[in-house]
Design a protein around this motif. Structure first.
Motif, mmCIF file in Angstrom:
data_model
loop_
_atom_site.group_PDB
_atom_site.id
_atom_site.type_symbol
_atom_site.label_atom_id
_atom_site.label_comp_id
_atom_site.label_asym_id
_atom_site.label_seq_id
_atom_site.Cartn_x
_atom_site.Cartn_y
_atom_site.Cartn_z
ATOM 1 N N TYR A 39 36.811 53.697 43.648
ATOM 2 C CA TYR A 39 37.772 53.006 42.885
ATOM 3 C C TYR A 39 37.330 52.711 41.633
ATOM 4 O O TYR A 39 38.094 52.065 40.597
ATOM 5 C CB TYR A 39 38.211 51.958 43.705
ATOM 6 N N GLY A 40 36.225 52.764 41.197
ATOM 7 C CA GLY A 40 35.682 52.351 39.862
ATOM 8 C C GLY A 40 35.200 50.668 39.965
ATOM 9 O O GLY A 40 35.534 50.040 40.840
ATOM 10 N N PRO A 41 34.704 50.391 38.671
ATOM 11 C CA PRO A 41 33.991 49.140 38.649
ATOM 12 C C PRO A 41 35.209 47.946 38.432
ATOM 13 O O PRO A 41 36.231 48.101 38.023
ATOM 14 C CB PRO A 41 33.247 49.203 37.021
ATOM 15 N N ASN A 42 34.928 46.693 38.681
ATOM 16 C CA ASN A 42 35.871 45.686 38.549
ATOM 17 C C ASN A 42 35.772 45.169 37.125
ATOM 18 O O ASN A 42 34.811 44.302 36.710
ATOM 19 C CB ASN A 42 35.245 44.562 39.528
ATOM 20 N N GLU A 43 36.314 45.772 36.137
ATOM 21 C CA GLU A 43 36.438 45.459 34.842
ATOM 22 C C GLU A 43 37.775 45.489 34.306
ATOM 23 O O GLU A 43 38.512 46.517 34.553
ATOM 24 C CB GLU A 43 35.317 45.870 34.068
ATOM 25 N N LEU A 44 38.018 44.779 33.001
ATOM 26 C CA LEU A 44 39.259 44.989 32.202
ATOM 27 C C LEU A 44 39.032 46.354 31.482
ATOM 28 O O LEU A 44 37.968 46.088 30.737
ATOM 29 C CB LEU A 44 39.585 43.685 31.487
ATOM 30 N N PRO A 162 35.540 35.885 40.169
ATOM 31 C CA PRO A 162 35.167 37.389 39.901
ATOM 32 C C PRO A 162 36.167 38.339 40.073
ATOM 33 O O PRO A 162 36.133 39.376 39.541
ATOM 34 C CB PRO A 162 33.969 37.322 40.639
ATOM 35 N N ALA A 163 37.353 37.914 41.123
ATOM 36 C CA ALA A 163 38.387 39.027 41.300
ATOM 37 C C ALA A 163 39.316 38.212 42.163
ATOM 38 O O ALA A 163 39.218 37.186 42.309
ATOM 39 C CB ALA A 163 37.634 40.229 42.129
ATOM 40 N N ASP A 164 40.745 39.144 42.149
ATOM 41 C CA ASP A 164 41.556 38.527 42.961
ATOM 42 C C ASP A 164 41.153 38.222 44.519
ATOM 43 O O ASP A 164 40.665 39.398 45.169
ATOM 44 C CB ASP A 164 42.797 39.068 42.871
ATOM 45 N N LEU A 165 41.194 37.239 45.197
ATOM 46 C CA LEU A 165 40.694 36.946 46.599
ATOM 47 C C LEU A 165 41.808 36.492 47.313
ATOM 48 O O LEU A 165 42.520 35.849 47.130
ATOM 49 C CB LEU A 165 39.555 35.890 46.406
ATOM 50 N N ARG A 166 41.604 36.902 48.749
ATOM 51 C CA ARG A 166 42.581 36.179 49.524
ATOM 52 C C ARG A 166 41.487 35.368 50.485
ATOM 53 O O ARG A 166 40.436 35.744 51.138
ATOM 54 C CB ARG A 166 43.002 37.085 50.865
ATOM 55 N N GLY A 227 39.582 44.435 38.838
ATOM 56 C CA GLY A 227 39.960 45.165 37.528
ATOM 57 C C GLY A 227 41.341 45.024 37.123
ATOM 58 O O GLY A 227 41.698 43.853 37.311
ATOM 59 N N MET A 228 41.742 46.228 36.715
ATOM 60 C CA MET A 228 43.157 46.287 36.084
ATOM 61 C C MET A 228 44.269 45.857 37.322
ATOM 62 O O MET A 228 45.417 45.588 36.847
ATOM 63 C CB MET A 228 43.247 47.525 35.466
ATOM 64 N N ASP A 229 43.735 45.872 38.282
ATOM 65 C CA ASP A 229 44.773 45.663 39.480
ATOM 66 C C ASP A 229 44.869 44.192 39.874
ATOM 67 O O ASP A 229 45.836 43.890 40.725
ATOM 68 C CB ASP A 229 44.546 46.472 40.669
ATOM 69 N N GLN A 231 45.777 40.421 38.865
ATOM 70 C CA GLN A 231 46.783 39.603 37.921
ATOM 71 C C GLN A 231 46.275 39.599 36.638
ATOM 72 O O GLN A 231 47.361 39.740 35.727
ATOM 73 C CB GLN A 231 46.942 38.239 38.546
ATOM 74 N N LEU A 232 45.157 39.019 36.276
ATOM 75 C CA LEU A 232 44.694 39.063 34.753
ATOM 76 C C LEU A 232 44.850 40.617 34.297
ATOM 77 O O LEU A 232 45.094 40.728 33.230
ATOM 78 C CB LEU A 232 43.231 38.668 34.805
ATOM 79 N N GLY A 233 44.377 41.685 35.043
ATOM 80 C CA GLY A 233 44.367 42.975 34.555
ATOM 81 C C GLY A 233 45.833 43.277 34.223
ATOM 82 O O GLY A 233 46.209 44.141 33.375
ATOM 83 N N GLN A 234 46.785 42.864 35.178
ATOM 84 C CA GLN A 234 48.191 43.058 34.752
ATOM 85 C C GLN A 234 48.481 42.549 33.362
ATOM 86 O O GLN A 234 49.413 43.335 32.573
ATOM 87 C CB GLN A 234 48.962 42.735 35.688
ATOM 88 N N ILE A 235 48.292 41.199 32.992
ATOM 89 C CA ILE A 235 48.401 40.726 31.752
ATOM 90 C C ILE A 235 47.689 41.648 30.749
ATOM 91 O O ILE A 235 48.458 41.712 29.679
ATOM 92 C CB ILE A 235 48.155 39.152 31.605
ATOM 93 N N ALA A 236 46.421 41.806 30.917
ATOM 94 C CA ALA A 236 45.958 42.763 29.944
ATOM 95 C C ALA A 236 46.434 44.115 29.848
ATOM 96 O O ALA A 236 46.655 44.671 28.438
ATOM 97 C CB ALA A 236 44.421 43.137 30.331
ATOM 98 N N GLU A 237 47.238 44.678 30.725
ATOM 99 C CA GLU A 237 47.899 45.888 30.544
ATOM 100 C C GLU A 237 49.095 45.678 29.879
ATOM 101 O O GLU A 237 49.523 46.500 28.979
ATOM 102 C CB GLU A 237 48.286 46.496 32.183
#
Length: 270
Positions: A39-44, A162-166, A227-229, A231-237
């Motif tokens: 899935y790749g790294p956790n980054e924007l 550091p990422a989206d969490l449940r 990463g880009m998935d 909520q913050l990543g969606q804003i960056a997109e």
């Protein structure tokens, strides 16, 4: 495994089952490496930026600007002979005025694009550099970019998420989410609540979101997006897509330019 899920509508047990993780011991190191590779790294991620000349051309290449350039050419053709004969610089006032309009429009467009780039850079600065996780049943600190879906993350006051969490545990946990949801006060988190799938972002009290700040208490959560998935990543997109679309003002200016292109020659012939 889906990246975008409604984990806020799942119980803790369902979340762990769906994401293939142990809510107490976390992922194995081998599984975490495999998921990182997949899935790749956790980054924007930032899209490749066009060159300065390309951006400049985008600002100049519209119908109204070409109308102004044509008008400036006509003014030059008429004004320069008069200026040479009389020495009166007022004959070139129209040329200077049109040139100023073109330059101002171009500069404003470039500044607008730069603001979008600055906003994206600010989002990237908000990202946490490290994360405390439980893997193989042991606590360890890893670079946040190595987090994967299913990782079990520990949170305490002063940490950036550091990422989206449940969340699977929340002990007096309060998270500042103003920059994401607009909430003016820190949000009390509750890991045990199960929400409607359509619950708005600001009501997802059983989740914590990337780059938000934990200001009180502690908790543990399963990574549900990276990463880009996130909520913050969606804003960056959206910030990056915004630059590729014309603003309402630019659309109106194009329409005005086309109208002037039709009306001006007709008026001139009459």
């Amino acid at each position: 495994m889906a990246q975008k899920i409604n984990a806020h509508a799942w119980s803790i047990e369902q979340t762990a089952n769906e994401l293939g993780t142990d809510p107490k011991n976390g992922l194995s190191s081998a599984e975490a490496r495999a998921r990182l590779e997949k899935y790749g790294p956790n980054e924007l991620k930032e899209k490749p930026r066009p060159s300065f000349l390309s951006r400049l051309w985008d600002q100049i290449n519209n119908f109204l600007i070409w109308i102004l350039v044509a008008a400036m050419g006509v003014s030059l053709a008429l004004g320069i002979p008069e200026f040479l004969n009389t020495g009166d610089p007022t004959e070139l006032v129209d040329v200077v005025a049109i040139l100023a309009i073109i330059v101002l429009n171009t500069v404003l467009g470039m500044v607008q694009e730069s603001k979008a780039e600055a906003s994206l850079a600010a989002l990237k600065k908000m990202a946490a550099p490290t994360a405390r996780v439980i893997r193989d049943g042991q606590q360890k600190t890893i670079p946040a970019r190595e987090l994967v879906i299913g990782d079990l993350v520990m949170i305490e006051a002063g940490n950036y998420i550091p990422a989206d969490l449940r969340l699977v545990e929340a002990v007096n946990l309060k998270v500042e989410e103003a920059s994401l949801t607009g909430e003016s006060v820190p949000v009390d988190k509750n890991a045990r609540v199960i929400l409607d799938p359509d619950a708005p972002l600001g009501d997802r009290d059983n989740c914590a979101f990337m780059s938000m700040l934990a200001i009180y208490g502690r908790g543990t959560g399963i990574v549900i997006a990276t990463g880009m998935d996130t909520q913050l990543g969606q804003i960056a997109e959206l910030l990056q897509e915004y630059e590729d679309e014309k603003t309402p003002l630019q659309i109106k200016l194009d329409q005005l330019g086309k109208a002037l292109g039709i009306v001006a020659p007709v008026s001139y012939t009459h």
